[in-house]
Write an enzyme that holds these catalytic residues in place. Structure first.
Site, mmCIF file in Angstrom:
data_model
loop_
_atom_site.group_PDB
_atom_site.id
_atom_site.type_symbol
_atom_site.label_atom_id
_atom_site.label_comp_id
_atom_site.label_asym_id
_atom_site.label_seq_id
_atom_site.Cartn_x
_atom_site.Cartn_y
_atom_site.Cartn_z
ATOM 1 N N SER A 1 53.377 32.491 -18.463
ATOM 2 C CA SER A 1 52.611 31.166 -18.591
ATOM 3 C C SER A 1 52.775 30.535 -19.879
ATOM 4 O O SER A 1 52.124 31.215 -20.879
ATOM 5 C CB SER A 1 51.266 31.404 -18.055
ATOM 6 N N GLY A 2 52.866 29.126 -20.031
ATOM 7 C CA GLY A 2 52.762 28.500 -21.492
ATOM 8 C C GLY A 2 51.259 28.534 -21.826
ATOM 9 O O GLY A 2 51.183 28.630 -22.962
ATOM 10 N N LEU A 3 50.529 28.446 -20.770
ATOM 11 C CA LEU A 3 49.018 28.384 -21.210
ATOM 12 C C LEU A 3 48.623 29.573 -21.719
ATOM 13 O O LEU A 3 47.926 29.906 -22.723
ATOM 14 C CB LEU A 3 48.292 27.938 -19.965
ATOM 15 N N ASP B 1 47.445 24.497 -24.879
ATOM 16 C CA ASP B 1 48.778 24.404 -24.171
ATOM 17 C C ASP B 1 48.984 23.012 -24.341
ATOM 18 O O ASP B 1 49.240 22.123 -23.564
ATOM 19 C CB ASP B 1 48.091 24.788 -22.853
ATOM 20 N N ASP C 1 57.843 29.572 -17.761
ATOM 21 C CA ASP C 1 57.415 28.352 -17.954
ATOM 22 C C ASP C 1 57.883 27.814 -19.273
ATOM 23 O O ASP C 1 57.373 27.934 -20.251
ATOM 24 C CB ASP C 1 55.687 28.555 -17.672
ATOM 25 N N ASP D 1 57.807 24.401 -19.928
ATOM 26 C CA ASP D 1 57.052 23.191 -20.312
ATOM 27 C C ASP D 1 58.112 21.938 -19.908
ATOM 28 O O ASP D 1 58.775 22.016 -18.969
ATOM 29 C CB ASP D 1 56.503 23.066 -21.484
ATOM 30 N N GLU E 1 59.089 20.925 -16.315
ATOM 31 C CA GLU E 1 58.251 19.917 -15.942
ATOM 32 C C GLU E 1 58.677 18.434 -16.190
ATOM 33 O O GLU E 1 59.256 18.201 -17.147
ATOM 34 C CB GLU E 1 56.674 20.167 -15.997
ATOM 35 N N LYS F 1 54.002 17.895 -24.171
ATOM 36 C CA LYS F 1 53.219 17.557 -23.012
ATOM 37 C C LYS F 1 51.731 17.981 -23.112
ATOM 38 O O LYS F 1 51.186 18.327 -24.214
ATOM 39 C CB LYS F 1 53.652 18.737 -21.823
ATOM 40 N N ASN G 1 48.376 19.456 -21.091
ATOM 41 C CA ASN G 1 47.927 20.468 -19.667
ATOM 42 C C ASN G 1 47.730 19.775 -18.730
ATOM 43 O O ASN G 1 46.843 18.783 -18.761
ATOM 44 C CB ASN G 1 46.915 21.500 -20.239
ATOM 45 N N SER G 2 48.154 20.040 -17.485
ATOM 46 C CA SER G 2 48.096 19.510 -16.459
ATOM 47 C C SER G 2 46.494 19.043 -16.020
ATOM 48 O O SER G 2 45.979 18.029 -15.127
ATOM 49 C CB SER G 2 48.865 19.938 -15.017
ATOM 50 N N ARG H 1 59.802 20.993 -11.824
ATOM 51 C CA ARG H 1 57.950 20.856 -11.523
ATOM 52 C C ARG H 1 57.865 19.486 -11.568
ATOM 53 O O ARG H 1 57.936 18.597 -12.460
ATOM 54 C CB ARG H 1 57.381 21.426 -12.503
ATOM 55 N N HIS I 1 52.997 20.258 -7.828
ATOM 56 C CA HIS I 1 51.654 20.652 -8.493
ATOM 57 C C HIS I 1 50.553 19.583 -8.196
ATOM 58 O O HIS I 1 50.823 18.549 -7.996
ATOM 59 C CB HIS I 1 51.723 20.737 -10.023
#
Length: 223
Positions: free
Chosen positions: A17-19, A29, A56, A58, A85, A91, A93-94, A130, A161
């Site tokens: 995970s990038g986070l 992130d 991940d 990104d 993504e 980016k 974070n979503s 993504r 997502h």
């Protein structure tokens, strides 16, 4: 350590995970770390277990040139799949409030094509696109349009997502998509959608993202 425990408990793969990797360095992130820092951690996870690692990556860390270099290095390291993504670089974070800026469809398709050109083995590392249209509030039609475009240029699968607390829009997408490609879900915000629900709707991969980090943060607060 998290990767080893995940393997011990019978999961099929590891999500790099990038986070989580960003948080382990004490930074947000937001593409603050370099591509090689994410790669190094993914390699450590791969060496620690016998499970495939899904990384991940990104937005690919820049333009198509950065994407191509990223693909070569991650594939060479033995990572099983990358998830890229369709946001602009750097980016956000979503789950952050506010507007999420997405790349145009032609720009992101160009990055996917560049990724495939850089891949050494067509049946080796998977490239999963993504789709962030639901995250950005652009609706089902835009999500379907983007997913269709990405599959047409050769994406091996689609990660759709959502940050909705109910799985309604995910169900709508899956019904409309009709299994046109392998599908990946990350049910972080809609945990009422069970494993069996997702499998019955044709989902191929489920990523339980960041759960080790969440549990360890809670435990550290308690201590």
């Amino acid at each position: 350590l998290g990767a080893k425990l995940i393997e011990q408990h019978g999961f099929d793969g590891i999500w790099a995970s990038g986070l989580e990797i960003s948080a382990s360095h004490g930074v947000p992130d937001a593409n603050i770390l370099t591509m090689t820092q994410y790669l190094e951690r993914s390699q450590e996870m791969r060496l620690a277990t016998n499970l495939p690692v899904i990384a991940d990556v990104d937005t690919g860390y820049g333009n198509f040139n950065n994407v191509q270099r990223m693909i070569k290095l991650f594939e060479f390291s033995g990572v099983a799949a990358v998830v890229i993504e369709d946001k602009v670089f750097p980016k956000k974070n979503s789950f952050l409030p506010g507007q999420q800026e997405l790349a145009s469809i032609p720009e992101f398709c160009g990055n996917l094509e560049a990724a495939q050109e850089a891949r050494m083995h067509r049946k080796g590392m998977l490239i999963i696109a993504r789709v962030e249209a639901l995250i950005a509030g652009l609706g089902l039609d835009e999500a379907l349009k983007r997913a269709e475009s990405y599959v047409k240029v050769g994406a091996d699968g689609i990660l759709i997502h959502s940050k909705s607390k109910e799985p309604t829009e995910i169900r709508e997408f899956l019904r409309a998509w009709k299994k046109r490609s392998p599908i990946v879900l990350v049910p972080t915000t809609y945990p009422t959608m069970t494993y069996d629900d997702m499998i019955s709707l044709g989902v191929n991969m489920i990523i339980y993202a960041n759960q080790c980090m969440r549990s360890s943060i809670k435990a550290m607060h308690h201590v």
